[in-house]
Scaffold this motif. Sequence first.
Motif, PDB file in Angstrom:
ATOM      1  N   ALA A 184     -28.356 -12.928 -23.388  1.00  0.00           N
ATOM      2  CA  ALA A 184     -29.737 -12.458 -23.273  1.00  0.00           C
ATOM      3  C   ALA A 184     -29.980 -11.825 -21.907  1.00  0.00           C
ATOM      4  CB  ALA A 184     -30.712 -13.610 -23.512  1.00  0.00           C
ATOM      5  N   GLN A 185     -29.386 -12.383 -20.865  1.00  0.00           N
ATOM      6  CA  GLN A 185     -29.536 -11.807 -19.531  1.00  0.00           C
ATOM      7  C   GLN A 185     -28.913 -10.416 -19.468  1.00  0.00           C
ATOM      8  OE1 GLN A 185     -27.744 -15.009 -17.309  1.00  0.00           O
ATOM      9  NE2 GLN A 185     -29.742 -15.850 -16.728  1.00  0.00           N
ATOM     10  N   ILE A 186     -27.789 -10.235 -20.127  1.00  0.00           N
ATOM     11  CA  ILE A 186     -27.157  -8.911 -20.176  1.00  0.00           C
ATOM     12  C   ILE A 186     -28.058  -7.939 -20.942  1.00  0.00           C
ATOM     13  CG2 ILE A 186     -25.209  -7.616 -21.144  1.00  0.00           C
ATOM     14  CD1 ILE A 186     -23.471 -10.111 -20.428  1.00  0.00           C
ATOM     15  N   ARG A 187     -28.637  -8.413 -22.066  1.00  0.00           N
ATOM     16  CA  ARG A 187     -29.564  -7.557 -22.818  1.00  0.00           C
ATOM     17  C   ARG A 187     -30.757  -7.162 -21.957  1.00  0.00           C
ATOM     18  NH1 ARG A 187     -28.344 -11.160 -26.876  1.00  0.00           N
ATOM     19  NH2 ARG A 187     -30.333 -12.253 -26.699  1.00  0.00           N
ATOM     20  N   LEU A 188     -31.286  -8.109 -21.186  1.00  0.00           N
ATOM     21  CA  LEU A 188     -32.420  -7.801 -20.307  1.00  0.00           C
ATOM     22  C   LEU A 188     -32.035  -6.775 -19.247  1.00  0.00           C
ATOM     23  CD1 LEU A 188     -33.932 -11.359 -19.925  1.00  0.00           C
ATOM     24  CD2 LEU A 188     -35.043  -9.392 -20.990  1.00  0.00           C
ATOM     25  N   LEU A 189     -30.829  -6.883 -18.716  1.00  0.00           N
ATOM     26  CA  LEU A 189     -30.358  -5.905 -17.729  1.00  0.00           C
ATOM     27  C   LEU A 189     -30.242  -4.521 -18.369  1.00  0.00           C
ATOM     28  CD1 LEU A 189     -29.352  -5.328 -14.878  1.00  0.00           C
ATOM     29  CD2 LEU A 189     -27.067  -5.990 -15.646  1.00  0.00           C
ATOM     30  N   LYS A 190     -29.707  -4.468 -19.584  1.00  0.00           N
ATOM     31  CA  LYS A 190     -29.587  -3.191 -20.288  1.00  0.00           C
ATOM     32  C   LYS A 190     -30.969  -2.594 -20.585  1.00  0.00           C
ATOM     33  CE  LYS A 190     -25.079  -3.913 -22.404  1.00  0.00           C
ATOM     34  NZ  LYS A 190     -24.338  -4.007 -23.663  1.00  0.00           N
ATOM     35  N   ILE A 191     -31.921  -3.458 -20.904  1.00  0.00           N
ATOM     36  CA  ILE A 191     -33.290  -2.989 -21.145  1.00  0.00           C
ATOM     37  C   ILE A 191     -33.857  -2.394 -19.871  1.00  0.00           C
ATOM     38  CG2 ILE A 191     -35.649  -3.774 -21.617  1.00  0.00           C
ATOM     39  CD1 ILE A 191     -34.326  -5.812 -23.597  1.00  0.00           C
ATOM     40  N   ARG A 192     -33.602  -3.046 -18.741  1.00  0.00           N
ATOM     41  CA  ARG A 192     -34.095  -2.529 -17.456  1.00  0.00           C
ATOM     42  C   ARG A 192     -33.483  -1.164 -17.161  1.00  0.00           C
ATOM     43  NH1 ARG A 192     -33.448  -6.552 -12.783  1.00  0.00           N
ATOM     44  NH2 ARG A 192     -35.151  -7.524 -13.907  1.00  0.00           N
ATOM     45  N   VAL A 193     -32.185  -1.014 -17.423  1.00  0.00           N
ATOM     46  CA  VAL A 193     -31.524   0.276 -17.210  1.00  0.00           C
ATOM     47  C   VAL A 193     -32.119   1.320 -18.135  1.00  0.00           C
ATOM     48  CG1 VAL A 193     -29.327   1.505 -17.474  1.00  0.00           C
ATOM     49  CG2 VAL A 193     -29.377  -0.725 -16.339  1.00  0.00           C
ATOM     50  N   TRP A 194     -32.316   0.968 -19.406  1.00  0.00           N
ATOM     51  CA  TRP A 194     -32.889   1.893 -20.386  1.00  0.00           C
ATOM     52  C   TRP A 194     -34.277   2.328 -19.934  1.00  0.00           C
ATOM     53  CZ3 TRP A 194     -34.433   0.245 -26.022  1.00  0.00           C
ATOM     54  CH2 TRP A 194     -34.794   1.377 -26.765  1.00  0.00           C
ATOM     55  N   ARG A 195     -35.090   1.372 -19.458  1.00  0.00           N
ATOM     56  CA  ARG A 195     -36.450   1.680 -19.042  1.00  0.00           C
ATOM     57  C   ARG A 195     -36.469   2.617 -17.827  1.00  0.00           C
ATOM     58  NH1 ARG A 195     -38.921  -3.492 -17.923  1.00  0.00           N
ATOM     59  NH2 ARG A 195     -38.177  -3.187 -15.820  1.00  0.00           N
ATOM     60  N   THR A 196     -35.540   2.412 -16.887  1.00  0.00           N
ATOM     61  CA  THR A 196     -35.569   3.230 -15.670  1.00  0.00           C
ATOM     62  C   THR A 196     -34.905   4.586 -15.848  1.00  0.00           C
ATOM     63  OG1 THR A 196     -33.588   2.125 -14.836  1.00  0.00           O
ATOM     64  CG2 THR A 196     -35.700   1.253 -14.109  1.00  0.00           C
ATOM     65  N   THR A 197     -33.848   4.640 -16.673  1.00  0.00           N
ATOM     66  CA  THR A 197     -33.118   5.908 -16.822  1.00  0.00           C
ATOM     67  C   THR A 197     -33.535   6.707 -18.049  1.00  0.00           C
ATOM     68  OG1 THR A 197     -31.305   4.942 -18.102  1.00  0.00           O
ATOM     69  CG2 THR A 197     -31.104   4.918 -15.681  1.00  0.00           C
ATOM     70  N   GLY A 198     -34.096   6.032 -19.037  1.00  0.00           N
ATOM     71  CA  GLY A 198     -34.453   6.712 -20.278  1.00  0.00           C
ATOM     72  C   GLY A 198     -33.310   6.770 -21.268  1.00  0.00           C
ATOM     73  N   GLN A 199     -32.138   6.252 -20.903  1.00  0.00           N
ATOM     74  CA  GLN A 199     -30.991   6.240 -21.802  1.00  0.00           C
ATOM     75  C   GLN A 199     -30.476   4.821 -21.923  1.00  0.00           C
ATOM     76  OE1 GLN A 199     -28.011   8.971 -20.407  1.00  0.00           O
ATOM     77  NE2 GLN A 199     -28.757  10.519 -21.832  1.00  0.00           N
ATOM     78  N   GLN A 200     -30.078   4.473 -23.143  1.00  0.00           N
ATOM     79  CA  GLN A 200     -29.507   3.153 -23.338  1.00  0.00           C
ATOM     80  C   GLN A 200     -28.121   3.116 -22.717  1.00  0.00           C
ATOM     81  OE1 GLN A 200     -29.809   1.342 -27.219  1.00  0.00           O
ATOM     82  NE2 GLN A 200     -31.410   2.790 -27.801  1.00  0.00           N
ATOM     83  N   PRO A 201     -27.763   2.007 -22.062  1.00  0.00           N
ATOM     84  CA  PRO A 201     -26.408   1.890 -21.501  1.00  0.00           C
ATOM     85  C   PRO A 201     -25.362   2.070 -22.600  1.00  0.00           C
ATOM     86  CG  PRO A 201     -27.796   0.143 -20.679  1.00  0.00           C
ATOM     87  CD  PRO A 201     -28.578   0.859 -21.760  1.00  0.00           C
TER      88      PRO A 201
END
Length: 105
Positions: free
Chosen positions: A85-102
């Motif tokens: 879940a922590q990894i998913r949250l990190l990926k969500i943060r990246v998606w939110r800031t960059t606009g692209q899913q990791p």
Amino acid sequence: MAGETEADALDMDEWLSLSDEQQEAELQKELAAYSRWYDGLSIAGQLAHRRHMALSNCRSARRLIRLAHCPEIIRQHARNQIKAAQIRLLKIRVWRTTGQQPGEA
């Protein structure tokens, strides 16, 4: 089960009375409905939903770990769920800031 109502018990009885093929067809129908709902969300809605689900999973796993009578194998599984879940949250943060899913190219 805690919090199970009579209607839930009836639904479970109905579910168990279905054949494997009928259960699979019902699951596919519900998955398709969920996919339509999720795909209809805005990007912000998808992010919020994913974040909510990841945080909910973390909370559930932490509750399990805190139980005094919880077997160690369940606690270890809960720890693994928290890491995922922590990894998913990190990926969500990246998606939110960059606009692209990791992982997207």
